[in-house]
Design a protein around this motif. Structure first.
Motif, PDB file in Angstrom:
ATOM      1  N   GLY A  69      37.557 -41.183-118.020  1.00 21.25           N
ATOM      2  CA  GLY A  69      36.742 -42.325-117.617  1.00 21.25           C
ATOM      3  C   GLY A  69      36.510 -43.224-118.805  1.00 21.25           C
ATOM      4  N   LEU A  70      36.452 -44.517-118.552  1.00 21.98           N
ATOM      5  CA  LEU A  70      36.164 -45.503-119.603  1.00 21.98           C
ATOM      6  C   LEU A  70      35.130 -46.464-119.052  1.00 21.98           C
ATOM      7  N   ARG A  71      34.335 -47.040-119.940  1.00 19.61           N
ATOM      8  CA  ARG A  71      33.357 -48.010-119.459  1.00 19.61           C
ATOM      9  C   ARG A  71      33.969 -49.418-119.422  1.00 19.61           C
ATOM     10  N   GLY A  72      33.357 -50.256-118.606  1.00 19.35           N
ATOM     11  CA  GLY A  72      33.744 -51.662-118.567  1.00 19.35           C
ATOM     12  C   GLY A  72      32.929 -52.426-119.599  1.00 19.35           C
ATOM     13  N   LEU A  73      33.124 -53.733-119.646  1.00 20.07           N
ATOM     14  CA  LEU A  73      32.492 -54.523-120.691  1.00 20.07           C
ATOM     15  C   LEU A  73      32.218 -55.944-120.201  1.00 20.07           C
ATOM     16  N   ALA A  74      31.036 -56.438-120.549  1.00 22.52           N
ATOM     17  CA  ALA A  74      30.748 -57.871-120.377  1.00 22.52           C
ATOM     18  C   ALA A  74      30.238 -58.352-121.725  1.00 22.52           C
TER      19      ALA A  74
ATOM     20  N   MET B 288      32.267 -64.517-123.002  1.00 24.85           N
ATOM     21  CA  MET B 288      33.415 -64.408-123.907  1.00 24.85           C
ATOM     22  C   MET B 288      34.564 -63.620-123.288  1.00 24.85           C
ATOM     23  N   HIS B 289      34.386 -62.343-123.057  1.00 25.09           N
ATOM     24  CA  HIS B 289      35.413 -61.611-122.315  1.00 25.09           C
ATOM     25  C   HIS B 289      34.809 -60.372-121.686  1.00 25.09           C
ATOM     26  N   GLY B 290      35.595 -59.721-120.895  1.00 26.04           N
ATOM     27  CA  GLY B 290      35.068 -58.541-120.223  1.00 26.04           C
ATOM     28  C   GLY B 290      36.176 -57.722-119.613  1.00 26.04           C
ATOM     29  N   GLY B 291      35.766 -56.668-118.939  1.00 29.40           N
ATOM     30  CA  GLY B 291      36.762 -55.817-118.300  1.00 29.40           C
ATOM     31  C   GLY B 291      36.074 -54.792-117.434  1.00 29.40           C
ATOM     32  N   GLU B 292      36.854 -54.222-116.536  1.00 31.75           N
ATOM     33  CA  GLU B 292      36.284 -53.251-115.600  1.00 31.75           C
ATOM     34  C   GLU B 292      36.322 -51.838-116.177  1.00 31.75           C
ATOM     35  N   ALA B 293      35.448 -51.004-115.682  1.00 30.92           N
ATOM     36  CA  ALA B 293      35.464 -49.586-116.055  1.00 30.92           C
ATOM     37  C   ALA B 293      36.633 -48.900-115.353  1.00 30.92           C
ATOM     38  N   ALA B 294      36.914 -47.683-115.754  1.00 30.03           N
ATOM     39  CA  ALA B 294      38.023 -46.962-115.132  1.00 30.03           C
ATOM     40  C   ALA B 294      37.686 -45.483-114.983  1.00 30.03           C
ATOM     41  N   VAL B 295      38.187 -44.906-113.913  1.00 34.81           N
ATOM     42  CA  VAL B 295      38.150 -43.453-113.779  1.00 34.81           C
ATOM     43  C   VAL B 295      39.585 -43.047-113.476  1.00 34.81           C
ATOM     44  N   THR B 296      40.112 -42.092-114.214  1.00 32.91           N
ATOM     45  CA  THR B 296      41.492 -41.684-113.966  1.00 32.91           C
ATOM     46  C   THR B 296      41.492 -40.304-113.310  1.00 32.91           C
TER      47      THR B 296
ATOM     48  N   LYS C 197      30.222 -60.357-112.307  1.00 25.62           N
ATOM     49  CA  LYS C 197      28.906 -60.429-111.658  1.00 25.62           C
ATOM     50  C   LYS C 197      27.807 -60.146-112.686  1.00 25.62           C
ATOM     51  N   ILE C 198      28.035 -59.135-113.528  1.00 28.64           N
ATOM     52  CA  ILE C 198      27.034 -58.784-114.543  1.00 28.64           C
ATOM     53  C   ILE C 198      26.851 -59.935-115.533  1.00 28.64           C
ATOM     54  N   SER C 199      27.935 -60.580-115.920  1.00 29.32           N
ATOM     55  CA  SER C 199      27.822 -61.728-116.830  1.00 29.32           C
ATOM     56  C   SER C 199      26.955 -62.818-116.213  1.00 29.32           C
ATOM     57  N   LYS C 200      27.154 -63.048-114.918  1.00 34.09           N
ATOM     58  CA  LYS C 200      26.355 -64.078-114.225  1.00 34.09           C
ATOM     59  C   LYS C 200      24.886 -63.682-114.150  1.00 34.09           C
ATOM     60  N   LEU C 201      24.651 -62.396-113.841  1.00 36.68           N
ATOM     61  CA  LEU C 201      23.255 -61.913-113.788  1.00 36.68           C
ATOM     62  C   LEU C 201      22.591 -62.083-115.153  1.00 36.68           C
ATOM     63  N   PHE C 202      23.343 -61.743-116.205  1.00 37.25           N
ATOM     64  CA  PHE C 202      22.800 -61.873-117.558  1.00 37.25           C
ATOM     65  C   PHE C 202      22.437 -63.323-117.834  1.00 37.25           C
ATOM     66  N   GLU C 203      23.376 -64.217-117.556  1.00 41.03           N
ATOM     67  CA  GLU C 203      23.173 -65.633-117.864  1.00 41.03           C
ATOM     68  C   GLU C 203      21.951 -66.181-117.125  1.00 41.03           C
ATOM     69  N   ALA C 204      21.857 -65.870-115.838  1.00 38.17           N
ATOM     70  CA  ALA C 204      20.731 -66.369-115.044  1.00 38.17           C
ATOM     71  C   ALA C 204      19.413 -65.817-115.583  1.00 38.17           C
ATOM     72  N   HIS C 205      19.415 -64.516-115.896  1.00 32.14           N
ATOM     73  CA  HIS C 205      18.186 -63.905-116.386  1.00 32.14           C
ATOM     74  C   HIS C 205      17.810 -64.458-117.754  1.00 32.14           C
ATOM     75  N   PHE C 206      18.792 -64.559-118.629  1.00 33.53           N
ATOM     76  CA  PHE C 206      18.498 -64.982-119.999  1.00 33.53           C
ATOM     77  C   PHE C 206      17.933 -66.404-120.006  1.00 33.53           C
ATOM     78  N   LYS C 207      18.489 -67.251-119.142  1.00 37.76           N
ATOM     79  CA  LYS C 207      17.970 -68.620-119.058  1.00 37.76           C
ATOM     80  C   LYS C 207      16.569 -68.621-118.455  1.00 37.76           C
ATOM     81  N   SER C 208      16.346 -67.714-117.508  1.00 37.54           N
ATOM     82  CA  SER C 208      15.048 -67.704-116.828  1.00 37.54           C
ATOM     83  C   SER C 208      13.914 -67.239-117.743  1.00 37.54           C
ATOM     84  N   ILE C 209      14.256 -66.446-118.767  1.00 36.48           N
ATOM     85  CA  ILE C 209      13.185 -65.967-119.650  1.00 36.48           C
ATOM     86  C   ILE C 209      12.995 -66.869-120.870  1.00 36.48           C
ATOM     87  N   ALA C 210      13.777 -67.949-120.940  1.00 32.97           N
ATOM     88  CA  ALA C 210      13.622 -68.857-122.086  1.00 32.97           C
ATOM     89  C   ALA C 210      12.317 -69.626-121.961  1.00 32.97           C
TER      90      ALA C 210
END
Ligand code: BES
Ligand code: MN
Ligand code: MN
Length: 456
Positions: A193-198, A360-368, A336-349
């Motif tokens: 298993g590997l984690r994804g990234l935002a 910047m970049h991202g990727g999905e998690a994996a389970v093999t 989706k997580i990037s969007k949630l982050f952006e909306a939240h971060f702007k909302s707490i400003a």
């Protein structure tokens, strides 16, 4: 495959010297200053693949760095293994913390020290040498294709386009990747298993220019102070992430799997000692192993602004910046997580600042899978050369192309890495054990043998 062992023995110094030559090339993909060197590492890889006996070796151009391709098709009716790796490396910074220069490889205490030694040059090069050995001694039991890219450390931006345009050429029965770690040299494991990234960058702006902190300080919001408060609020007292909806898609891991991962050999005291920390910190209700594999996280990777040069300058800065990443688990969508982050971060400003967020970049998690022929082949191969059955383990790192291969090529991967978590990848003094380098070269031919045999 045992008959390869004396030949491996006889060539150890030669293989190491070749790896040293590869490690001398500063192929830092993140920094355009090294563009010529990144290409050079690609050319080196292509030349070595050709020398090893690969056909149709090609430096495939992309809009970024080239992808090295090569293949050996001994019989189209036999199964095909696609070996993936990356010849680019992370920046070496902070350079002053290296005990020897990052691109002047040094062998010390059974390790080779250099940026990229474990991630991933030392690991993909094991495949080139294992392939060469099999070719020299008529021991290649099935077809093999190589795809070694030069943009993994910056998000593999051009890989998907290449894979989509080359589905026929890349057609295979399994993707074999050595870009992960084992638990310990006497506790072999296979990553399942590997984690994804935002990954995002934020910019917080206060006043329209840097101000004298005596004249204005106390009356005008300091964007660095504000940014710190905003970042601090992203975790609650249980070290859970406070972004609304962040955990919505997280799938819970079964008790059985949690028990299994927690029974793997792991000494929390060694762990702390190794890092010189008095205590660990993470999400309440989870063990250290779980926190670094099956749970999502949020970390600041870098933060800057104001005056950071020598000496003291009294300034109330106009801007503050941070690079923030979130490690994600299966079923969480990085976009989706990037969007949630952006909306939240702007909302707490607060109203005293303005905030910009850049994805910047991202990727999905994996389970093999562990019930596949390819997993069995890897397991038997490691059992043969380590003398112990490897444990299936999830890792906290990310290799986003694993899910891309599933999506585009409809092919699963096997993550048969040989590094150690203590190799200091991405850190100063990255190193790779010579034991691990040679053990990899020894093990890979067995993978091919068992994969070919089990596929019959
Ligand atoms: N080889 C690593 C990933 C890795 C390391 C997985 C150790 C498991 C154990 C890879 O080169 C890497 O660094 N990936 C990046 C993500 C990428 C999108 C920049 C990472 O995990 O930070
Ligand atoms: Mn890697
Ligand atoms: Mn890496």
């Amino acid at each position: 495959m045992q008959h390869l062992l004396p030949h491996l023995e006889a060539n150890k110094d030669k293989y190491l010297q070749e790896l040293i030559d590869l490690l001398k090339i500063p192929s830092v993909s993140a920094n355009p200053q090294f563009a010529a060197d990144v290409r050079k590492a690609g050319e080196f890889t292509a030349a070595k693949l050709k020398e090893a006996g690969a056909d149709k070796v090609e430096l495939c151009e992309t809009s970024g760095y080239p992808i090295v391709y090569g293949e050996k098709i001994i019989d189209p009716s036999l199964p095909t293994v696609l070996v993936y790796g990356h010849y680019d490396v992370q920046p070496a910074d902070p350079i002053e913390l290296w005990t020897s220069p990052p691109f002047e490889p040094v062998v010390k205490d059974g390790n080779i020290y250099a940026r990229g030694s474990a991630d991933d040059k030392g690991q993909f090069y094991m495949h080139v040498k294992a392939f060469e050995l099999m070719m020299q001694h008529q021991a290649l039991p099935c077809n093999v294709k190589f795809m070694i890219e030069g943009e993994e450390e910056v998000g593999s931006e051009n890989l998907e386009t290449f894979v989509k345009a080359n589905t026929e050429r890349l057609k295979c029965d399994v993707v074999l990747i050595s870009d992960t770690a084992i638990i310990a040299n006497d506790v072999p494991s296979i990553t399942v298993g590997l984690r994804g990234l935002a990954y995002l960058q934020v910019e917080v702006t206060g006043p329209n220019r840097d101000l004298h902190s005596g004249i204005y300080g106390g009356a005008v919001a300091n964007p660095i102070n504000i940014l710190c408060e905003m970042i601090a609020s992203l975790h609650d007292k249980n070290r859970q992430i406070t972004i609304p909806g962040f955990y919505d898609d997280v799938t819970d891991v079964s008790e059985a799997e949690r028990n299994m991962m927690n029974s793997a050999p792991f000494d929390i005291n060694d762990y702390k000692k190794h890092l010189d920390i008095a205590e660990v910190l993470g999400e309440k209700g989870y063990t250290t192993i779980e926190r670094t594999s099956i749970r999502p996280t949020l970390d600041v990777n870098g933060i800057w602004g104001g005056y950071t040069g020598e000496g003291a300058k009294t300034v109330l800065p106009s801007k503050a910046f941070a690079k923030i990443s979130m490690r994600l688990v299966p079923n969480q969508d990085n976009k989706k997580i990037s969007k949630l982050f952006e909306a939240h971060f702007k909302s707490i400003a607060p109203p005293y600042v303005t905030v910009k967020v850049e994805d910047m970049h991202g990727g999905e998690a994996a389970v093999t899978p562990t019930d596949s022929i390819a997993y069995q082949a890897a397991s038997k191969a490691m059992q043969t050369t380590f003398g112990k059955e490897p444990l299936p383990m999830r890792s906290g790192g990310s290799i986003p192309i694993v899910t891309m291969f599933e999506r585009v090529l409809n092919t699963k991967s096997v993550l048969m890495g040989f590094g150690l978590d203590s190799d200091a990848i991405h850190s100063p003094n990255e190193h790779y054990g010579l034991y691990n380098f040679y053990k990899g070269i020894e093990t890979i031919p067995y993978f091919f043998k068992y994969f070919a045999a089990l596929s019959k």
